[in-house]
Design an enzyme around this catalytic site. Structure first.
Site, PDB file in Angstrom:
ATOM      1  N   PHE A  15       8.014   2.502   0.097  1.00  0.00           N
ATOM      2  CA  PHE A  15       8.673   1.469   0.870  1.00  0.00           C
ATOM      3  C   PHE A  15       7.107   0.652   1.155  1.00  0.00           C
ATOM      4  O   PHE A  15       6.104   1.024   1.388  1.00  0.00           O
ATOM      5  CB  PHE A  15       8.733   2.181   2.238  1.00  0.00           C
ATOM      6  CG  PHE A  15       9.072   1.572   3.335  1.00  0.00           C
ATOM      7  CD1 PHE A  15      10.409   0.638   3.533  1.00  0.00           C
ATOM      8  CD2 PHE A  15       8.250   1.345   4.208  1.00  0.00           C
ATOM      9  CE1 PHE A  15      10.828  -0.338   4.366  1.00  0.00           C
ATOM     10  CE2 PHE A  15       8.584   0.340   5.381  1.00  0.00           C
ATOM     11  CZ  PHE A  15       9.742  -0.388   5.451  1.00  0.00           C
ATOM     12  N   GLY A  16       7.541  -0.667   1.139  1.00  0.00           N
ATOM     13  CA  GLY A  16       6.484  -1.809   1.328  1.00  0.00           C
ATOM     14  C   GLY A  16       6.766  -2.462   2.631  1.00  0.00           C
ATOM     15  O   GLY A  16       7.874  -2.957   2.783  1.00  0.00           O
ATOM     16  N   TYR A  17       5.660  -2.599   3.450  1.00  0.00           N
ATOM     17  CA  TYR A  17       6.034  -3.351   4.811  1.00  0.00           C
ATOM     18  C   TYR A  17       4.978  -4.495   5.007  1.00  0.00           C
ATOM     19  O   TYR A  17       4.940  -5.194   5.908  1.00  0.00           O
ATOM     20  CB  TYR A  17       5.817  -2.335   6.010  1.00  0.00           C
ATOM     21  CG  TYR A  17       4.548  -1.668   5.872  1.00  0.00           C
ATOM     22  CD1 TYR A  17       4.493  -0.532   5.262  1.00  0.00           C
ATOM     23  CD2 TYR A  17       3.462  -1.937   6.803  1.00  0.00           C
ATOM     24  CE1 TYR A  17       3.163   0.296   4.897  1.00  0.00           C
ATOM     25  CE2 TYR A  17       2.153  -1.353   6.682  1.00  0.00           C
ATOM     26  CZ  TYR A  17       1.975  -0.358   5.854  1.00  0.00           C
ATOM     27  OH  TYR A  17       0.918   0.239   5.800  1.00  0.00           O
ATOM     28  N   GLY A  18       3.921  -4.468   3.847  1.00  0.00           N
ATOM     29  CA  GLY A  18       3.008  -5.849   4.144  1.00  0.00           C
ATOM     30  C   GLY A  18       3.135  -6.561   2.801  1.00  0.00           C
ATOM     31  O   GLY A  18       4.115  -6.956   2.471  1.00  0.00           O
ATOM     32  N   SER A  19       2.055  -6.557   2.265  1.00  0.00           N
ATOM     33  CA  SER A  19       1.858  -7.409   1.020  1.00  0.00           C
ATOM     34  C   SER A  19       2.640  -6.913  -0.220  1.00  0.00           C
ATOM     35  O   SER A  19       3.170  -7.510  -1.240  1.00  0.00           O
ATOM     36  CB  SER A  19       0.492  -7.537   0.219  1.00  0.00           C
ATOM     37  OG  SER A  19      -0.078  -6.264   0.014  1.00  0.00           O
ATOM     38  N   GLU A  90      -5.442  -0.230  -2.966  1.00  0.00           N
ATOM     39  CA  GLU A  90      -5.083  -0.239  -1.494  1.00  0.00           C
ATOM     40  C   GLU A  90      -6.097   0.978  -1.132  1.00  0.00           C
ATOM     41  O   GLU A  90      -5.867   1.926  -0.180  1.00  0.00           O
ATOM     42  CB  GLU A  90      -3.754   0.302  -0.914  1.00  0.00           C
ATOM     43  CG  GLU A  90      -2.820  -0.627  -1.347  1.00  0.00           C
ATOM     44  CD  GLU A  90      -2.950  -2.320  -0.548  1.00  0.00           C
ATOM     45  OE1 GLU A  90      -3.634  -2.286   0.033  1.00  0.00           O
ATOM     46  OE2 GLU A  90      -2.320  -3.013  -1.364  1.00  0.00           O
TER      47      GLU A  90
HETATM   48  C1  BEZ Z   1       2.694  -2.318   2.063  1.00  0.00           C
HETATM   49  O1  BEZ Z   1       3.381  -1.654   2.110  1.00  0.00           O
HETATM   50  O2  BEZ Z   1       2.876  -3.378   1.888  1.00  0.00           O
HETATM   51  C2  BEZ Z   1       1.249  -1.873   2.174  1.00  0.00           C
HETATM   52  C3  BEZ Z   1       0.718  -1.122   1.032  1.00  0.00           C
HETATM   53  C4  BEZ Z   1      -0.525  -0.737   0.978  1.00  0.00           C
HETATM   54  C5  BEZ Z   1      -1.181  -1.057   2.195  1.00  0.00           C
HETATM   55  C6  BEZ Z   1      -0.800  -1.752   2.888  1.00  0.00           C
HETATM   56  C7  BEZ Z   1       0.458  -2.333   3.051  1.00  0.00           C
END
Ligand code: BEZ
Length: 186
Positions: A15-19, A90
């Site tokens: 699941f991605g919530y940022g970049s 990350e």
């Molecule tokens: C993300 O889900 O986009 C994300 C992944 C790693 C670190 C910060 C955000």
């Protein structure tokens, strides 16, 4: 920490919530709009290696536990070795955490819940900055930059990607409009 890398030939949901929403620099089998429950996106994590420097960290998103909330993003179905790549990308305070991911329904089907993994930078990690007023966070983002580019561009990319997904996140939109106003004024 959840550790799926041992099972390289098995597919996992990430699941991605940022970049990760707009920058998937890894191979994947499937990409789907999705959400996780009980977590909220916040610009509370310091970035020493991407959108800031050790002497002048930027602010990037992490997830904060909050009962009753839903965080929308993108789920990718990936092979286990993708986590080795992301662990390196990350490495600044993020840990893999097991979550239930709610995949948006496809072709008229309802949402589907699958086990998966996301990256969270928990309170107390070495780069954690924590909460601050929106005005302070915006001013911080407006001046920070690092090897991956400006902190403001990271925020604007996230706001645009959420907009394209029809996701409303008031924390992100408020910061984006404050940073845009600061840039206009400077
Ligand atoms: C993300 O889900 O986009 C994300 C992944 C790693 C670190 C910060 C955000």
């Amino acid at each position: 920490m959840f550790s799926p890398a041992a099972s390289r030939n098995v597919k996992h949901w990430l699941f991605g919530y940022g970049s990760l929403i707009w920058r998937a620099d890894f191979p994947y089998h499937e990409r789907r709009p999705a959400a996780i429950r009980g977590w909220t996106r916040r610009f509370w994590q310091g970035s020493h290696d991407h959108r800031g420097t050790p002497g002048s960290p930027g602010r990037v998103v992490t997830l904060v536990s909050q009962t009753g909330t839903l965080c929308a993003g993108i789920a990718y179905q990936v092979a286990g070795d993708v986590f080795e790549h992301l662990d390196h990308r990350e490495k600044n305070g993020y840990e893999r955490v097991a979550v239930d991911i709610h995949l948006d329904g496809e072709r008229g089907a309802g949402p589907r819940r699958v086990p998966g993994v996301t990256y969270i930078a928990p309170p107390g990690n070495e780069a954690f900055l924590g909460p601050a007023d929106a005005e302070q966070i915006a001013a911080h983002i407006a001046r920070a930059s690092g090897p991956s580019g400006s902190n403001a561009d990271y925020l604007f990319e996230l706001a645009a990607a959420l907009d394209a997904l029809n996701v409303e996140d008031r924390h992100v939109t408020e910061l984006a409009s404050r940073v845009a106003a600061l840039e206009k004024a400077s």
